[in-house]
Enzyme design. Sequence first.
Site, PDB file in Angstrom:
ATOM      1  N   LEU A 195       0.842  -1.172  -0.100  1.00  0.00           N
ATOM      2  CA  LEU A 195       0.083   0.043   0.134  1.00  0.00           C
ATOM      3  C   LEU A 195       1.111   1.115  -0.818  1.00  0.00           C
ATOM      4  O   LEU A 195       1.668   1.438   0.903  1.00  0.00           O
ATOM      5  CB  LEU A 195      -1.291   0.185   1.118  1.00  0.00           C
ATOM      6  CG  LEU A 195      -1.583  -1.011   1.498  1.00  0.00           C
ATOM      7  CD1 LEU A 195      -3.353  -1.133   2.407  1.00  0.00           C
ATOM      8  CD2 LEU A 195      -2.494  -2.034  -0.005  1.00  0.00           C
ATOM      9  N   LYS A 214       5.214  10.428  -0.154  1.00  0.00           N
ATOM     10  CA  LYS A 214       5.893   9.696   0.668  1.00  0.00           C
ATOM     11  C   LYS A 214       6.334   8.886   0.925  1.00  0.00           C
ATOM     12  O   LYS A 214       8.287   8.690   1.706  1.00  0.00           O
ATOM     13  CB  LYS A 214       4.638   9.897   1.945  1.00  0.00           C
ATOM     14  CG  LYS A 214       5.529   9.312   3.416  1.00  0.00           C
ATOM     15  CD  LYS A 214       4.512   8.957   4.464  1.00  0.00           C
ATOM     16  CE  LYS A 214       3.348   8.452   4.030  1.00  0.00           C
ATOM     17  NZ  LYS A 214       2.428   7.697   5.535  1.00  0.00           N
ATOM     18  N   GLN A 233      -5.223   3.420  -6.550  1.00  0.00           N
ATOM     19  CA  GLN A 233      -6.390   3.921  -5.517  1.00  0.00           C
ATOM     20  C   GLN A 233      -7.341   5.561  -5.489  1.00  0.00           C
ATOM     21  O   GLN A 233      -6.041   6.263  -4.691  1.00  0.00           O
ATOM     22  CB  GLN A 233      -6.107   3.667  -3.944  1.00  0.00           C
ATOM     23  CG  GLN A 233      -7.656   3.692  -3.107  1.00  0.00           C
ATOM     24  CD  GLN A 233      -6.586   3.180  -1.425  1.00  0.00           C
ATOM     25  OE1 GLN A 233      -5.541   3.526  -1.345  1.00  0.00           O
ATOM     26  NE2 GLN A 233      -8.081   3.492  -0.701  1.00  0.00           N
ATOM     27  N   THR A 293      -7.463   1.136   4.894  1.00  0.00           N
ATOM     28  CA  THR A 293      -6.776  -0.143   3.874  1.00  0.00           C
ATOM     29  C   THR A 293      -7.449  -0.960   3.116  1.00  0.00           C
ATOM     30  O   THR A 293      -7.359  -2.186   2.538  1.00  0.00           O
ATOM     31  CB  THR A 293      -5.801  -0.180   5.159  1.00  0.00           C
ATOM     32  OG1 THR A 293      -6.824  -1.087   6.054  1.00  0.00           O
ATOM     33  CG2 THR A 293      -4.810   0.479   5.549  1.00  0.00           C
ATOM     34  N   GLY A 348      -4.507   0.618  16.461  1.00  0.00           N
ATOM     35  CA  GLY A 348      -5.496  -0.689  16.515  1.00  0.00           C
ATOM     36  C   GLY A 348      -5.152  -2.160  17.759  1.00  0.00           C
ATOM     37  O   GLY A 348      -4.027  -2.450  17.775  1.00  0.00           O
ATOM     38  N   ASN A 394       5.211   9.014   8.785  1.00  0.00           N
ATOM     39  CA  ASN A 394       4.783   9.979   8.488  1.00  0.00           C
ATOM     40  C   ASN A 394       5.018  11.413   9.037  1.00  0.00           C
ATOM     41  O   ASN A 394       4.579  12.110   8.108  1.00  0.00           O
ATOM     42  CB  ASN A 394       3.295  10.282  10.001  1.00  0.00           C
ATOM     43  CG  ASN A 394       2.442   8.551  10.110  1.00  0.00           C
ATOM     44  OD1 ASN A 394       1.897   8.332   8.336  1.00  0.00           O
ATOM     45  ND2 ASN A 394       2.124   8.273  10.839  1.00  0.00           N
ATOM     46  N   HIS A 448      49.323  16.602  -6.186  1.00  0.00           N
ATOM     47  CA  HIS A 448      49.657  17.831  -5.907  1.00  0.00           C
ATOM     48  C   HIS A 448      48.897  19.468  -6.950  1.00  0.00           C
ATOM     49  O   HIS A 448      49.139  18.749  -7.472  1.00  0.00           O
ATOM     50  CB  HIS A 448      50.261  19.017  -4.680  1.00  0.00           C
ATOM     51  CG  HIS A 448      51.310  18.476  -4.416  1.00  0.00           C
ATOM     52  ND1 HIS A 448      51.370  18.246  -3.517  1.00  0.00           N
ATOM     53  CD2 HIS A 448      52.540  18.201  -5.105  1.00  0.00           C
ATOM     54  CE1 HIS A 448      52.496  17.612  -2.870  1.00  0.00           C
ATOM     55  NE2 HIS A 448      53.365  17.635  -4.386  1.00  0.00           N
ATOM     56  N   ASN A 498      55.588  10.527 -12.490  1.00  0.00           N
ATOM     57  CA  ASN A 498      55.751  11.551 -11.544  1.00  0.00           C
ATOM     58  C   ASN A 498      54.634  12.752 -12.440  1.00  0.00           C
ATOM     59  O   ASN A 498      55.586  13.270 -13.562  1.00  0.00           O
ATOM     60  CB  ASN A 498      56.839  12.050 -11.426  1.00  0.00           C
ATOM     61  CG  ASN A 498      56.833  13.225  -9.953  1.00  0.00           C
ATOM     62  OD1 ASN A 498      56.785  13.321  -8.778  1.00  0.00           O
ATOM     63  ND2 ASN A 498      56.701  14.416 -10.516  1.00  0.00           N
ATOM     64  N   ARG A 532      58.481  28.522 -22.738  1.00  0.00           N
ATOM     65  CA  ARG A 532      57.977  29.395 -21.345  1.00  0.00           C
ATOM     66  C   ARG A 532      58.362  31.120 -21.917  1.00  0.00           C
ATOM     67  O   ARG A 532      59.139  30.432 -23.282  1.00  0.00           O
ATOM     68  CB  ARG A 532      59.569  29.224 -20.750  1.00  0.00           C
ATOM     69  CG  ARG A 532      59.423  28.182 -19.511  1.00  0.00           C
ATOM     70  CD  ARG A 532      60.546  28.042 -19.064  1.00  0.00           C
ATOM     71  NE  ARG A 532      60.458  26.188 -17.739  1.00  0.00           N
ATOM     72  CZ  ARG A 532      62.040  26.060 -17.300  1.00  0.00           C
ATOM     73  NH1 ARG A 532      62.239  26.860 -17.139  1.00  0.00           N
ATOM     74  NH2 ARG A 532      61.028  25.028 -16.556  1.00  0.00           N
TER      75      ARG A 532
END
Length: 455
Positions: A11, A25, A76, A82, A140, A227, A363, A377, A440
């Site tokens: 359900l 939910k 449903q 239920t 219940g 709930n 790094h 490396n 460079r």
Amino acid sequence: MLNSAMSVVILAAGKGTRMYSDIPKVLHTLAGKAMVQHVIDAANELGASQVHLVYGHGGDLLKQTLKNDNLNWVLQAEQLGTGHAMQQAAPFFGDDENILMLYGDVPLISVETLQRLRDAKPQGGIGLLTVKLDDPSGYGRITRVNGKVTGIVEHKDATDEQRQIKEINTGILIANGADMKRWLSKLTNNNAQGEYYITDIIALAYQEGREIAAVHPARISETEGVNNRLQLSRLERIYQAEQAEKLLLAGVMLRDPARFDLRGNLAHGRDVEIDTNVIIEGNVTLGHRVKIGTGCIIKNSVIGDDCEISPYSVVEDARLDPACTIGPFARLRPGAELLAGAHVGNFVEMKKARLGKGSKAGHLTYLGDADIGDNVNIGAGTITCNYDGANKFKTIIGDDVFVGSDTQLVAPVTVGKGATIAAGTTVTRNVADNELVLSRVPQVHKQGWQRPVKK
């Protein structure tokens, strides 16, 4: 003799108003998985021939989320209790099969408890899961005569005497398909709520002289529903405590079980050590003697023997061969692979990249779409420039290469074995074996230079 065929009805039609959410939910997650998925998984593990999911609110999102599950979807349209929910599913029940009723917002129900309930179901009767609570308010109550279950009285319909009863209904039950359909057809809504209660079938069965066998779960938390978000967070901690206990008893050293989250499945070797605030997601394998530092997240990955993951590293869809070290603050994204003895240091990110045996990226580096050989490396600040704004390209680096700091490798590019790339170089063309490459800007010196001043 109990018929082995069994279908499960889950359900899941409730709106979950108290969740204050646009998400149904039952789709709110516990341990990284929708609550209803926990229940579906239990039903499948139990060997259900068919799982019927009764839905109402948020049906489209439910179907999209659970599209990979083999479910029979039962609408449903109105939530009238239920019993009404079960009436919608009843046309799909086989007369000779057993029908087990579960709830999409009761996620911790265990397969072991459900097996005991199924085995305890009397021929022609009902198996009913009940618990005893110190404070049964709102639930219940189970009524008995001479020890035999005779019915269930909802709290709002109960007398003062009945409200003193500690044994309560969990809502989980199992009955024969033909019997279930017959009892469902007799339900009425003559009660304080004006709803059709599935619990009324207990009295109907008793009136027919059928036996009702009450079974208790191993833990009360198995039958606790959700709930609101407070209840969900409570069940999350219960679940995580149970998982941590299992791992500790299986030999995994959790430095603080209260600060560990398992949101999936963990396979592990011997002498594994996990520090605080670690999250394991999806399917993760940890080899022997693996050490994981504080604050790490490991998701859908395989970590080989003797690997060490230093604090605050994130590993997702990656593979580490034995004796690798990563972190702190490393990030391995999907497709990252480290061969034996490789090292990835702080603030290094890898995606769809392979780092060879004994190679190191210590790094501040990005390695994406790269195949890096053994004993390489990678200097600090190295970047594989793999994206031109539209497409990704690959960088290949051979064995024994030395890459100096602040290097950019503009893919597609290949660096041959034994090559040396000087610091600050931008590599735009292939590099042959054993070459030195550098690029460079000429260094300029200006004597007596005066810095600009603010006007």
